[in-house]
Design a protein around this motif. Structure first.
Motif, short mmCIF file in Angstrom:
data_model
loop_
_atom_site.label_atom_id
_atom_site.label_comp_id
_atom_site.label_asym_id
_atom_site.label_seq_id
_atom_site.Cartn_x
_atom_site.Cartn_y
_atom_site.Cartn_z
N GLU A 266 35.68 28.36 82.73
CA GLU A 266 34.56 27.93 81.89
C GLU A 266 33.62 29.10 81.62
OE1 GLU A 266 34.21 25.11 80.45
OE2 GLU A 266 35.26 23.55 81.58
N GLY A 267 33.43 29.95 82.62
CA GLY A 267 32.56 31.10 82.45
C GLY A 267 33.11 32.11 81.47
N VAL A 268 34.41 32.33 81.49
CA VAL A 268 35.04 33.28 80.55
C VAL A 268 34.89 32.77 79.11
CG1 VAL A 268 37.26 34.23 79.80
CG2 VAL A 268 36.62 34.29 82.22
N PHE A 269 35.05 31.46 78.92
CA PHE A 269 34.83 30.88 77.59
C PHE A 269 33.40 31.15 77.13
CE2 PHE A 269 33.84 27.47 74.62
CZ PHE A 269 34.99 27.39 73.83
N ALA A 270 32.44 30.94 78.03
CA ALA A 270 31.04 31.20 77.69
C ALA A 270 30.80 32.67 77.41
CB ALA A 270 30.14 30.72 78.82
N LEU A 271 31.44 33.55 78.17
CA LEU A 271 31.28 34.99 77.94
C LEU A 271 31.83 35.38 76.57
CD1 LEU A 271 32.18 36.53 81.43
CD2 LEU A 271 29.95 36.59 80.26
N GLY A 272 32.91 34.73 76.14
CA GLY A 272 33.42 35.00 74.80
C GLY A 272 32.40 34.66 73.73
N MET A 273 31.69 33.56 73.92
CA MET A 273 30.65 33.18 72.97
C MET A 273 29.48 34.17 73.02
SD MET A 273 30.61 29.01 73.35
CE MET A 273 30.13 28.64 71.66
N VAL A 274 29.10 34.57 74.22
CA VAL A 274 27.99 35.51 74.36
C VAL A 274 28.32 36.84 73.69
CG1 VAL A 274 26.62 36.84 76.01
CG2 VAL A 274 27.10 34.42 76.46
N ALA A 275 29.53 37.35 73.95
CA ALA A 275 29.94 38.62 73.34
C ALA A 275 29.99 38.51 71.82
CB ALA A 275 31.30 39.04 73.90
N SER A 276 30.48 37.40 71.33
CA SER A 276 30.58 37.20 69.88
C SER A 276 29.21 37.17 69.22
CB SER A 276 31.33 35.89 69.61
OG SER A 276 31.33 35.58 68.25
N MET A 313 42.99 34.37 80.84
CA MET A 313 41.56 34.64 80.69
C MET A 313 41.26 35.23 79.31
SD MET A 313 40.17 33.63 83.49
CE MET A 313 40.69 33.19 85.16
N ALA A 314 42.14 36.13 78.83
CA ALA A 314 41.92 36.73 77.51
C ALA A 314 41.97 35.66 76.41
CB ALA A 314 42.97 37.81 77.25
N ALA A 315 42.91 34.71 76.54
CA ALA A 315 43.02 33.64 75.55
C ALA A 315 41.76 32.78 75.53
CB ALA A 315 44.25 32.78 75.85
N VAL A 316 41.24 32.46 76.69
CA VAL A 316 40.03 31.64 76.77
C VAL A 316 38.83 32.41 76.23
CG1 VAL A 316 38.44 30.52 78.37
CG2 VAL A 316 40.90 30.23 78.66
N PHE A 317 38.75 33.70 76.50
CA PHE A 317 37.66 34.54 76.00
C PHE A 317 37.65 34.56 74.48
CE2 PHE A 317 35.88 38.55 74.54
CZ PHE A 317 34.73 38.69 75.30
N VAL A 318 38.82 34.81 73.87
CA VAL A 318 38.92 34.84 72.40
C VAL A 318 38.59 33.47 71.82
CG1 VAL A 318 40.52 35.14 70.48
CG2 VAL A 318 40.54 36.76 72.38
N ALA A 319 39.04 32.40 72.48
CA ALA A 319 38.74 31.05 72.00
C ALA A 319 37.24 30.79 71.99
CB ALA A 319 39.46 30.02 72.86
N GLY A 320 36.53 31.25 73.02
CA GLY A 320 35.09 31.08 73.06
C GLY A 320 34.40 31.81 71.92
N ALA A 321 34.84 33.05 71.65
CA ALA A 321 34.27 33.82 70.55
C ALA A 321 34.51 33.13 69.21
CB ALA A 321 34.86 35.23 70.53
N ALA A 322 35.72 32.65 68.99
CA ALA A 322 36.06 31.97 67.74
C ALA A 322 35.26 30.68 67.58
CB ALA A 322 37.56 31.68 67.70
N ASN A 323 35.10 29.96 68.67
CA ASN A 323 34.37 28.69 68.63
C ASN A 323 32.93 28.91 68.20
OD1 ASN A 323 32.76 26.35 70.15
ND2 ASN A 323 34.85 25.63 69.79
N LEU A 324 32.27 29.93 68.73
CA LEU A 324 30.87 30.19 68.38
C LEU A 324 30.74 30.52 66.90
CD1 LEU A 324 27.90 30.64 69.34
CD2 LEU A 324 28.47 33.06 69.36
N ASN A 325 31.62 31.39 66.38
CA ASN A 325 31.52 31.77 64.97
C ASN A 325 31.71 30.57 64.05
OD1 ASN A 325 31.22 34.81 64.63
ND2 ASN A 325 32.81 34.70 66.17
#
Length: 419
Positions: A266-276, A313-325
């Motif tokens: 869950e944290g990696v998903f959130a980090l993807g959003m934060v980075a995005s 983890m990479a897949a979840v990170f990218v998914a978080g970034a895509a979700n935010l955008n």
């Protein structure tokens, strides 16, 4: 700069605190239900009940928020949320017989308060934030929620070293009260449409609600692409809910059931959003909407195709970034598209779509996961592919609304709304 605005700062801080509470609440609730029932189906059912609660309240929440002060509504919902979360904690702590159905009732109430509060947030942002800063603030609000959720997950991990899941829910209740206090202290500039909540207003509430919805739908009846955008709002939420549902059995199957890995995913998903969020000015674009939907569709395929933690983890990170955008573009565009006195109703339509999507899709995903974890992930990916096709239509056909559409329809009567 947006952070110089006192109201915006208070809103960001309050939203971050709500995110902390959500991080604690979702992980604690998911683990409690898994412990009570031994499987993920109960959590999927609870999310379905959450959608039902949203569907029941949203036809009335938009018109209600449109005539009331959005800040006051936001504060009241935070307080009521604290009361219900603490009630769920009491039931879990006392090991009340039949706790799962009672928790379901609590979740429905939380869905009601949460969706009214989200409508208030939508209206508050639309009226008290400059249009040039709105996309940035919407992105920051989502980041605040996810950064708060990341902190909440970490906080839950620390709390579980010395206390129990029910006590963690009590902490969530305190966090909700702190969120309300921050918004009480906010003093936004400018006025927004609202009416005093008098007996006359209350007596006219039901017929007024039908009249308001009818007027809004008459305005948008020829804009099918706007309906498609509203449906896509459900896609982003269902995707997040699906990952939250599947991450517990994923950790149970591939990571020895060690609860800290639930927080990590869950944290990696959130980090993807934060980075995005650092690149929103370049990435929140209409033409990129299909890309963000496609990346979310690809993530479950990676999770089921490999057991390698770095790739997962990479897949979840990218998914978080895509979700935010995706969600930032959709929310901002709908805020700008809604008429002057339709911000709350547009928020309700968006949230109603989320509720219907949750009720329709989460049981399907829960059933698929009961067959096997891989089947669950493939089902999530198939659903995301369908939404990706819809996003292609939106990216190709949406055109910004003509401001003259805010003028009354022929024969439509308007009256000033006192502030």
């Amino acid at each position: 700069m947006i952070l110089r605005d006192r109201a915006a700062r208070a809103l960001l801080a309050s939203t971050a605190l709500l995110g902390i509470g959500m991080g604690v609440y979702l992980l604690a609730l998911g683990q409690l239900l898994f412990r009570f029932t031994g499987g993920p189906a109960a959590f999927a059912l609870i999310l379905t009940l959450q959608g039902i609660g949203a569907i029941c309240v949203l036809p009335f929440s938009g018109p209600l928020v449109d005539v009331l002060d959005s800040r006051h509504v936001y504060v009241l919902c935070s307080v009521l949320r604290a009361v219900v979360v603490c009630g769920v904690a009491v039931m879990a702590l006392a090991d009340v017989p039949g706790a799962v159905p009672l928790i379901g009732v609590g979740v429905v109430l939380l869905a009601v308060f949460d969706n009214v509060q989200r409508a208030a947030l939508f209206k508050f942002t639309a009226w008290h934030v400059d249009a040039g800063h709105r996309a940035r603030l919407n992105g920051l609000l989502n980041v605040a929620i996810q950064a708060g959720a990341l902190s909440g997950m970490a906080l839950l991990g620390v709390m579980l070293l010395w206390t129990s899941l029910p006590v963690a829910l009590f902490v969530d209740g305190l966090v909700s009260l702190a969120s309300a206090a921050l918004m009480i202290a906010a003093r936004p500039t400018g006025a927004e449409p609202r009416r005093p909540l008098t007996g006359t207003v209350l007596r006219a509430a039901l017929p007024g609600t039908f009249r308001d919805w009818n007027g809004m739908f008459r305005r948008y009846r020829g804009e099918g692409v706007v309906l498609a955008m509203v449906v896509l709002c459900a896609a982003d939420f269902v995707f997040q809910a699906s990952l939250s549902t599947l991450v517990v059995p994923l950790v149970n199957e591939n990571y020895g059931g060690r609860g800290q890995y639930v927080s990590v995913f869950e944290g990696v998903f959130a980090l993807g959003m934060v980075a995005s969020s650092l690149f929103l000015r370049y990435t929140v674009r209409q033409r990129l909407l299909p890309l963000w939907a496609a990346l979310q569709a690809a993530a479950p395929l990676v999770l089921t195709a490999t057991d390698a933690p770095p790739l997962q983890m990479a897949a979840v990170f990218v998914a978080g970034a895509a979700n935010l955008n995706s969600v930032t573009w959709l929310i901002t565009t709908l805020q700008e598209h809604a008429g002057a006195e339709e911000k709350g109703k547009m928020a309700s339509v968006r949230l109603l779509s989320i509720g219907v999507g949750t009720v329709a899709l989460m049981p399907l995903i829960g059933h698929a996961t009961a067959v096997s974890l891989g089947t669950g992930f493939l089902t999530v990916s198939a659903v995301a592919v369908a939404f990706t096709v819809l996003s292609v239509v939106v990216a190709a056909r949406y055109r910004p609304r003509d401001p003259s559409a805010d003028l009354p329809l022929p024969g439509e009567r308007t009256s000033p709304v006192p502030s």
